[in-house]
Scaffold this active site. Structure first.
Site, PDB file in Angstrom:
ATOM      1  N   LYS A   1      -8.791  13.531  -3.661  1.00 18.17           N
ATOM      2  CA  LYS A   1      -8.125  12.526  -2.888  1.00 18.17           C
ATOM      3  C   LYS A   1      -7.411  12.864  -1.887  1.00 18.17           C
ATOM      4  CE  LYS A   1      -3.875   9.517  -3.654  1.00 18.17           C
ATOM      5  NZ  LYS A   1      -2.781   9.006  -4.766  1.00 18.17           N
TER       6      LYS A   1
ATOM      7  N   TRP B   1       3.948  -2.163   0.229  1.00 19.49           N
ATOM      8  CA  TRP B   1       4.315  -1.780  -1.329  1.00 19.49           C
ATOM      9  C   TRP B   1       5.269  -2.967  -1.719  1.00 19.49           C
ATOM     10  CZ3 TRP B   1       5.852   4.006  -0.603  1.00 19.49           C
ATOM     11  CH2 TRP B   1       4.440   4.833  -0.521  1.00 19.49           C
TER      12      TRP B   1
ATOM     13  N   ASN C   1      -3.645  13.201  -7.449  1.00 20.91           N
ATOM     14  CA  ASN C   1      -2.642  13.878  -6.594  1.00 20.91           C
ATOM     15  C   ASN C   1      -2.544  15.362  -7.384  1.00 20.91           C
ATOM     16  OD1 ASN C   1      -2.137  11.283  -5.492  1.00 20.91           O
ATOM     17  ND2 ASN C   1      -1.159  10.904  -7.370  1.00 20.91           N
TER      18      ASN C   1
ATOM     19  N   HIS D   1      -0.442  -8.131  -6.733  1.00 19.42           N
ATOM     20  CA  HIS D   1       0.549  -6.769  -6.285  1.00 19.42           C
ATOM     21  C   HIS D   1       1.971  -7.678  -6.393  1.00 19.42           C
ATOM     22  CE1 HIS D   1       2.315  -3.329  -4.323  1.00 19.42           C
ATOM     23  NE2 HIS D   1       1.171  -2.909  -4.446  1.00 19.42           N
TER      24      HIS D   1
ATOM     25  N   ARG E   1      -4.015  -4.068   4.361  1.00 18.94           N
ATOM     26  CA  ARG E   1      -4.201  -2.932   3.438  1.00 18.94           C
ATOM     27  C   ARG E   1      -5.766  -2.976   2.683  1.00 18.94           C
ATOM     28  NH1 ARG E   1      -0.762  -0.792  -1.682  1.00 18.94           N
ATOM     29  NH2 ARG E   1      -2.694   0.048  -3.022  1.00 18.94           N
TER      30      ARG E   1
ATOM     31  N   ASP F   1      -5.728  -2.197  -5.461  1.00 12.38           N
ATOM     32  CA  ASP F   1      -5.659  -1.219  -6.341  1.00 12.38           C
ATOM     33  C   ASP F   1      -5.334  -1.660  -7.821  1.00 12.38           C
ATOM     34  OD1 ASP F   1      -4.581   1.060  -7.613  1.00 12.38           O
ATOM     35  OD2 ASP F   1      -2.632   1.235  -6.604  1.00 12.38           O
TER      36      ASP F   1
ATOM     37  N   GLU G   1      -1.787   8.149   0.480  1.00  9.36           N
ATOM     38  CA  GLU G   1      -0.354   8.196  -0.464  1.00  9.36           C
ATOM     39  C   GLU G   1       0.098   9.587  -0.049  1.00  9.36           C
ATOM     40  OE1 GLU G   1      -1.386   6.782  -4.007  1.00  9.36           O
ATOM     41  OE2 GLU G   1      -1.101   4.765  -3.315  1.00  9.36           O
TER      42      GLU G   1
ATOM     43  N   GLU H   1     -14.930   3.579  -9.629  1.00 10.03           N
ATOM     44  CA  GLU H   1     -13.805   3.995 -10.312  1.00 10.03           C
ATOM     45  C   GLU H   1     -13.069   2.544 -10.866  1.00 10.03           C
ATOM     46  OE1 GLU H   1     -11.035   7.010  -8.482  1.00 10.03           O
ATOM     47  OE2 GLU H   1      -9.418   5.863  -8.981  1.00 10.03           O
TER      48      GLU H   1
ATOM     49  N   GLU I   1      -1.841   0.444 -16.211  1.00 10.14           N
ATOM     50  CA  GLU I   1      -0.919   0.304 -15.024  1.00 10.14           C
ATOM     51  C   GLU I   1      -0.595  -0.882 -14.717  1.00 10.14           C
ATOM     52  OE1 GLU I   1      -1.976   2.987 -11.520  1.00 10.14           O
ATOM     53  OE2 GLU I   1       0.040   2.221 -10.539  1.00 10.14           O
TER      54      GLU I   1
ATOM     55  N   ARG J   1     -12.669  10.355  -2.889  1.00  7.58           N
ATOM     56  CA  ARG J   1     -12.144   9.118  -3.035  1.00  7.58           C
ATOM     57  C   ARG J   1     -12.122   8.355  -1.794  1.00  7.58           C
ATOM     58  NH1 ARG J   1      -7.377   8.706  -5.792  1.00  7.58           N
ATOM     59  NH2 ARG J   1      -7.864   7.145  -7.190  1.00  7.58           N
TER      60      ARG J   1
HETATM   61  C1  BDP Z   1      -2.339   4.177  -7.795  1.00  4.99           C
HETATM   62  C2  BDP Z   1      -1.186   4.649  -8.531  1.00  4.99           C
HETATM   63  C3  BDP Z   1      -0.878   6.029  -8.218  1.00  4.99           C
HETATM   64  C4  BDP Z   1      -2.208   6.624  -7.909  1.00  4.99           C
HETATM   65  C5  BDP Z   1      -3.068   5.845  -6.991  1.00  4.99           C
HETATM   66  C6  BDP Z   1      -4.506   6.703  -6.816  1.00  4.99           C
HETATM   67  O1  BDP Z   1       0.080   3.701  -8.650  1.00  4.99           O
HETATM   68  O2  BDP Z   1      -0.263   6.745  -9.011  1.00  4.99           O
HETATM   69  O3  BDP Z   1      -2.103   8.171  -7.392  1.00  4.99           O
HETATM   70  O4  BDP Z   1      -3.417   4.744  -7.456  1.00  4.99           O
HETATM   71  O5  BDP Z   1      -5.382   6.107  -7.318  1.00  4.99           O
HETATM   72  O6  BDP Z   1      -2.844   2.912  -8.481  1.00  4.99           O
HETATM   73  O7  BDP Z   1      -4.776   7.613  -6.089  1.00  4.99           O
END
Ligand code: BDP
Length: 698
Positions: free
Chosen positions: A287, A542, A210, A520, A335, A364, A291, A386, A392, A324
């Site tokens: 990216k 989410w 980001n 999740h 999703r 994720d 998001e 990746e 996290e 990505r």
């Molecule tokens: C998620 C994270 C977020 C990341 C996103 C990503 O919560 O903070 O920006 O992946 O990989 O797991 O872009």
């Protein structure tokens, strides 16, 4: 003097800063006598910068481990002592893959040991391999070792921001001190580079995906250049995550459309500017349209249009674009399918310098995911795997979770896209479809905490990632043993105990948090602790209820043809096995099936009873980890021992939190009792729910 310096660390608490590169003096042993005899000098012929690094690191390591001075000389010719010769040689002399510039060979030649590589980096990797032999008490007499990396681009991805915060970082702040750069180079940058080189990593994307556009300003590029200068002698290249709309934000353009001539020109000029400052710049990580990040789709263009434009901007420079695939549009049915739906149709459209970077699983970085369906589905595109080292979704820096088994589970998965044996490994190393380039990326778990990773065992995740990136045939246990011997203790019984705990830790974590394929259901936005009741969030995918779909009938996300049909993204053999609840591995069951509460499973228990059993036994296993850890107390540095012991207490408390939250919540649907011999939670669901607010500081 020297002996005192080497012995000093024994007298003070080990703060973990030195990672696995401690080089403390080895105790008296026949082996040390052998090492000492073999290492009376180091000869390094040539001026290559990385070769010099190799000689200096070997000297540092040997002097520490052996407690004797080891001079570096220019040549071994005529020297009658026994020494170690470092040499850059033509390809034919180095075993392993002849194509690799980074491979090494260690061999015994006459009275000397020779470490050869085709490049300084090859020699450097060989030096670390040799030091590892000593650090893990392996014999070196008659040594003949050769190795080449199986994957070409081996990167850490830092999610670090200009203001010093780290997205999803749990070990302090960013180690990059932007306000001090480029004038002051924190010595930590060098130690960081040493650690990465020692495990074979050759690239670092230094900023968050980001991304801030700021990194591309002339002011910041000077800072990035300074870091690149620290890393270069260690064979490490710098990469930048880029903000797609940078041409607008810092370039003054009205658009960031990848097909706009001015946009193309802006990126080409920017890339030239970067290469002027950093001639070995590695490339861009992107990216886009994910998001809320901008991207080419904002202009009706595809990911391929965007990636190819950036690849063209790199011109003839030796750089790559890692684009990505972590995308998921709002409003799509599942999703799980969205990255595939966006990217699969683009296979064959990417320029040669583009690699598409795919997370190990489709959602994720959950504690266990089936392999991402894009692996094997894009034969014309090199795919970077990746994985996430920062925990996290694995208990931050409080829970001991060794991630090598998770990484290997993905690599070992058989995509079956070209028949049985089409493993994700072969997709990632490029061999399945004969790609010239290959890559793997680990999202770093590194911060300013003195021990780098917060949890002392978090270091093992950094270590294991590098070792697997270099050679994914190594077992998780073998890597854990190496790390333990270099970092904690060489006492065999203690090593065996610690390796056993590490090897089981990920499965234990899955059991007390998300057994049987649940996913999740963690706390909202901070992603910590249980929140399976979460039903309202910015978007449905989410929430937790979107994923577990608990109701009076049962539990789990039906992704068969009767449900979202995400299973159809996999090869027929995989579909067949996973599509039938009877043959679907229990670890993935609720990823693909909505299973009745009273449905008997292959374990002989009903779904409900199996679920409860896993939550309880997983929690009990944390107590087992504590007991095992207690036994190594005499063998491990007191400060390190106490640190891990304290974190295990937190883990024990939080495992109970997860267990109670999940069994009490799911019980409201199953209406089944907690089966014997397990004792029902003593607190109510309302009490457990309130803990989430506490953690989220609400
Ligand atoms: C998620 C994270 C977020 C990341 C996103 C990503 O919560 O903070 O920006 O992946 O990989 O797991 O872009």
């Amino acid at each position: 003097m020297l002996v005192l310096a080497a012995a000093a660390p024994l007298c003070r608490a080990d703060d973990g800063y030195r990672l696995w590169l401690k080089y403390d003096q080895l105790g008296d042993s026949p082996q040390r006598t052998q090492y000492r005899a073999a290492a009376q000098f180091i000869a390094a012929t040539g001026n290559a910068e990385v070769l010099k690094t190799a000689a200096a690191e070997l000297q540092r390591g040997l002097q520490g481990l052996l407690g004797q001075p080891v001079p570096v000389v220019a040549s071994a010719a005529g020297d009658t002592r026994r020494g170690i010769v470092l040499a850059i040689v033509p390809a034919a002399k180095v075993f392993g893959s002849p194509a690799s510039l980074e491979g090494y060979r260690i061999s015994t030649q006459g009275r000397n040991l020779t470490v050869m590589g085709r490049s300084g980096a090859g020699v450097l990797y060989g030096v670390y391999a040799l030091l590892r032999q000593l650090q893990t008490s392996q014999p070196i007499a008659g040594l003949n070792l050769s190795s080449s990396p199986r994957i070409q681009y081996r990167l850490l991805n830092h999610w670090d921001n200009p203001n010093g915060t780290v997205e999803r970082g749990y070990a302090g702040s960013s180690i990059w001190k932007w306000y001090e750069l480029p004038q002051r180079l924190d010595p930590r940058y060098t130690d960081y580079a040493r650690a990465n080189a020692s495990i074979g990593l050759n690239g670092v994307a230094i900023n968050n995906v980001n991304a801030s556009a700021r990194y591309l300003t002339p002011e910041y590029l000077q800072k990035v250049k300074a870091l690149a200068g620290v890393f270069r002698p260690y064979g490490i290249r710098v990469y930048l995550s880029v903000f797609w709309a940078a041409p607008k934000v810092i370039g003054g353009l009205k658009t960031a459309d990848p097909l706009d001539p001015q946009v193309k020109q802006w990126w080409a000029a920017k890339s030239e500017e970067i290469y002027n400052a950093i001639p070995d710049f590695g490339g861009f990580l992107v990216k886009a349209n994910s998001e809320g990040e901008p991207g080419p789709q904002d202009y009706g263009r595809t990911h391929a249009d965007g990636a190819n434009m950036l690849a063209a901007a790199l011109g003839t420079h030796d750089g790559i674009v890692m684009w990505r695939a972590f995308v998921y549009k709002a409003g799509s049915s599942d999703r799980f399918k969205q990255a595939y739906e966006d990217f699969k149709p683009l296979d064959g459209q990417f320029a040669p310098k583009v690699l598409v970077q795919v997370k190990n699983g489709p959602i994720d970085f959950q504690s266990r995911e089936p392999f991402h369906p894009l692996f094997g589905a894009m034969p014309k595109t090199p795919l970077v795997l990746e994985v996430q080292l920062t925990q996290e979704y694995l208990g931050f820096a409080s829970h001991l979770v060794y991630v090598a088994p998770l990484i290997k589970e993905c690599l070992d998965a058989d995509t079956q896209t070209k028949g049985p044996g089409s493993t994700a490994t072969k997709v990632v190393d490029g061999s399945l479809d004969q790609h010239r380039i290959s890559g793997i990326a680990g999202v770093a778990n590194i911060g300013t905490d003195r021990n780098w990773t917060g949890h002392p065992v978090g270091q093992a995740n950094w270590y294991a990632f590098g070792r697997l990136a270099w050679d994914y045939t190594l077992t998780s246990a073998a890597i854990a043993a190496e790390w333990t011997k270099m970092t904690l203790t060489r006492e065999p019984q203690a090593v065996a105990t610690i390796v056993d705990v590490m090897a089981k830790s990920r499965d234990i974590y899955v059991r007390y948090t998300t057994p049987l394929g649940l996913h999740h259901i963690m706390g909202q936005s901070i992603h910590y602790g249980p929140e399976p009741w979460l039903a309202e969030a910015g978007r449905p995918d989410w929430t937790a209820v979107y994923y577990h779909k608990a109701d009076s009938l049962g539990l789990g996300f039906d992704r068969t043809a009767a449900g979202s049909n995400a299973l159809a993204l996999y090869a027929p053999g995989v579909q067949k096995q996973w599509g039938d609840a009877k043959t679907c591995p229990l670890n993935y069951l609720l990823w693909f099936h909505h299973v009745g509460w009273k449905q008997p499973l292959s374990t002989g228990r009903t779904l409900w009873n199996e679920l409860v059993t896993r939550y309880y036994t997983g929690t009990d296993s944390v107590a087992w980890m504590q007991r095992r850890w207690a036994t190594v107390k005499p063998q491990v540095d007191a400060a390190l021992f106490a640190d891990v012991a304290a974190r295990l207490q937190i883990q024990q408390r939080e495992a109970r939190w997860w267990r109670d939250a999940c069994v009490l919540y799911f019980q409201t649907f199953s209406k089944q009792p907690i089966p014997a011999p397990f004792v029902p939670p003593t607190r109510t669901l309302a009490e457990v729910k309130s803990l989430v607010d506490l953690y989220q500081l609400k």
